[in-house]
Write an enzyme that holds these catalytic residues in place. Structure first.
Site, mmCIF file in Angstrom:
data_model
loop_
_atom_site.group_PDB
_atom_site.id
_atom_site.type_symbol
_atom_site.label_atom_id
_atom_site.label_comp_id
_atom_site.label_asym_id
_atom_site.label_seq_id
_atom_site.Cartn_x
_atom_site.Cartn_y
_atom_site.Cartn_z
ATOM 1 C CB CYS A 202 1.707 -9.106 11.516
ATOM 2 S SG CYS A 202 2.034 -9.719 13.166
ATOM 3 C CG ASP A 203 -1.679 -8.032 9.565
ATOM 4 O OD1 ASP A 203 -0.897 -8.716 8.875
ATOM 5 O OD2 ASP A 203 -2.495 -8.533 10.354
ATOM 6 C CB CYS B 182 -0.309 -8.744 14.747
ATOM 7 S SG CYS B 182 1.479 -8.574 14.634
#
Ligand code: FAD
Ligand code: NAP
Length: 313
Positions: free
Chosen positions: A139-140, A136
């Site tokens: 997300c990261d 992701c």
């Protein structure tokens, strides 16, 4: 021992399919309960720009899903934060057990559990998950400011992830196992023009390399599928974007599945192999897998459930 909740329609999943089913079944006065699961809002909550949701030239995935949730609630659906851990479809009313301890019984069930990220299945990928290996970018990506990253995959997700990661990383290498991408042409154009992105065609990844103390990624070992030659591509982050698998675990021994785990429905409907159980969205669709098609199937599932309940009152 938790409480028992009964509803005419239990909707499992809170992606576009689940929320659309909730809007339609609430407007049909079926007082649905929707259980959100571990990813409230579904897959679109891990992306940024959505450009193909009709009516919105640009919308952020998480914002769109908040609007869908608000819409479902406003129509009268009850949206519950819980995860269904088991589901008994052997008799009616159907019985679902929530992680919270709540038991949900229902006259009809709409399954909208979507899909989850697919992994390469390498022991080294497992070892570095959360320590340099991710599925992701939204997300990261932030953790890779000023660093180099590798993305693997050739679909829309891989291309989107690679483009998104250019906001942080100094260099993004996209590794794909063939010499052409399956991503939409408009996305490919953006990718090919981007100065920070490099492509490594006809390669797979067979190992993630890194350090133990501290645990972290330093490179991926890429394998040329034509010659067998091995190249280590230095990177701090490795993003796996090789597609998604249907989340059919709850029903795999109860419903007919096909095409590698997708719930089989009667063509032109959302009816599964058990009367009263309907399936919508990515869980049942190995072909289109879009927000708008999932929403369309959510609508169909609510209408199918309404008809079923009218006939089995
Ligand atoms: P999902 O969105 O997968 O939602 C599944 C839901 O089921 C989740 O809420 C989860 O919590 C819930 N669930 C699962 N198991 C349980 C359980 N046991 N108990 C309770 N709940 C459970 N499509 C587009 O049209 N346009 C795009 O721009 C686009 N971008 C994308 C970007 C990315 C990074 C990804 C991964 C996908 C993208 N897609 C896009 C595809 C789109 O997100 C999916 O087609 C769509 O979200 C599928 O909707 P769904 O309702 O079937 O399931
Ligand atoms: P996908 O379209 O199934 O693509 C998966 C990619 O990963 C393919 O290129 C595949 O290679 C590659 N791959 C699969 N297994 C691999 C392995 N073991 N090793 C190396 N590579 C592997 O998946 P997706 O990109 O996640 O997209 C899923 C769905 O969501 C699609 O329908 C897509 O259109 C939709 N989506 C839409 C948008 C958008 O509209 N903007 C954005 C994201 C996703 P091959 O090509 O060789 O098979």
């Amino acid at each position: 021992m938790g409480e028992t909740r009964h509803s005419k329609v239990l909707i499992i999943g809170s992606g576009p399919a689940g929320y659309t089913a909730a809007v339609y079944s609430a407007r049909a006065m079926l007082n649905p309960i929707l259980v959100q699961g571990m990813q409230p809002g579904g897959q679109l909550t891990i992306t940024t720009e959505v450009e193909n949701w009709p009516g919105d030239t640009h919308v952020q995935g998480p914002d769109l899903m908040i609007r869908m949730e608000e819409h479902a609630r406003a129509m009268g659906a009850e949206v519950v934060t819980d995860i269904i851990t088991s589901l008994d479809l052997s008799k009616r009313p159907f019985v679902a057990t929530g992680d919270s301890g709540t038991t949900y019984t229902a006259d009809a069930v709409i399954l909208a559990t979507g899909a989850q990220a697919r992994w390469l299945g390498l022991p080294s990928e497992e070892k570095f998950k959360g320590f340099g290996v991710s599925a992701c970018a939204t997300c990261d990506g932030f953790f890779y400011r000023g660093k180099e990253v590798v993305v693997i995959g050739g679909g829309n997700t891989a291309v989107e992830e690679a483009l998104f990661l250019t906001n942080f990383a100094t260099k993004v290498t996209l590794i794909h196992r063939r010499d052409s991408l399956r991503a939409e042409k408009i996305m490919q154009d953006r990718l090919f023009k981007h100065p920070k992105i490099q492509l490594l065609w006809n390669h797979t990844v067979d190992e993630v390399l890194g350090t133990d103390t501290p645990l972290g990624v330093t490179a991926v070992r890429a394998l040329d599928v034509n010659t067998g030659a091995v190249t280590d591509v230095p990177c701090d982050g490795f993003f796996v974007a090789i597609g998604h698998a249907p989340a059919s675990e709850l029903v795999k021994d109860q419903l007919e599945l096909h095409n590698g785990g997708y719930v089989k429905v009667e063509p032109g409907s959302t009816r599964t192999s058990i009367p009263g159980v309907f399936a919508a969205g990515d869980l049942t669709d190995h072909v289109y897998r879009q927000a708008v098609t999932s929403a369309g199937m959510g609508c169909m599932a609510a209408l199918d459930a309404e008809r079923f309940l009218a006939e089995h009152a």
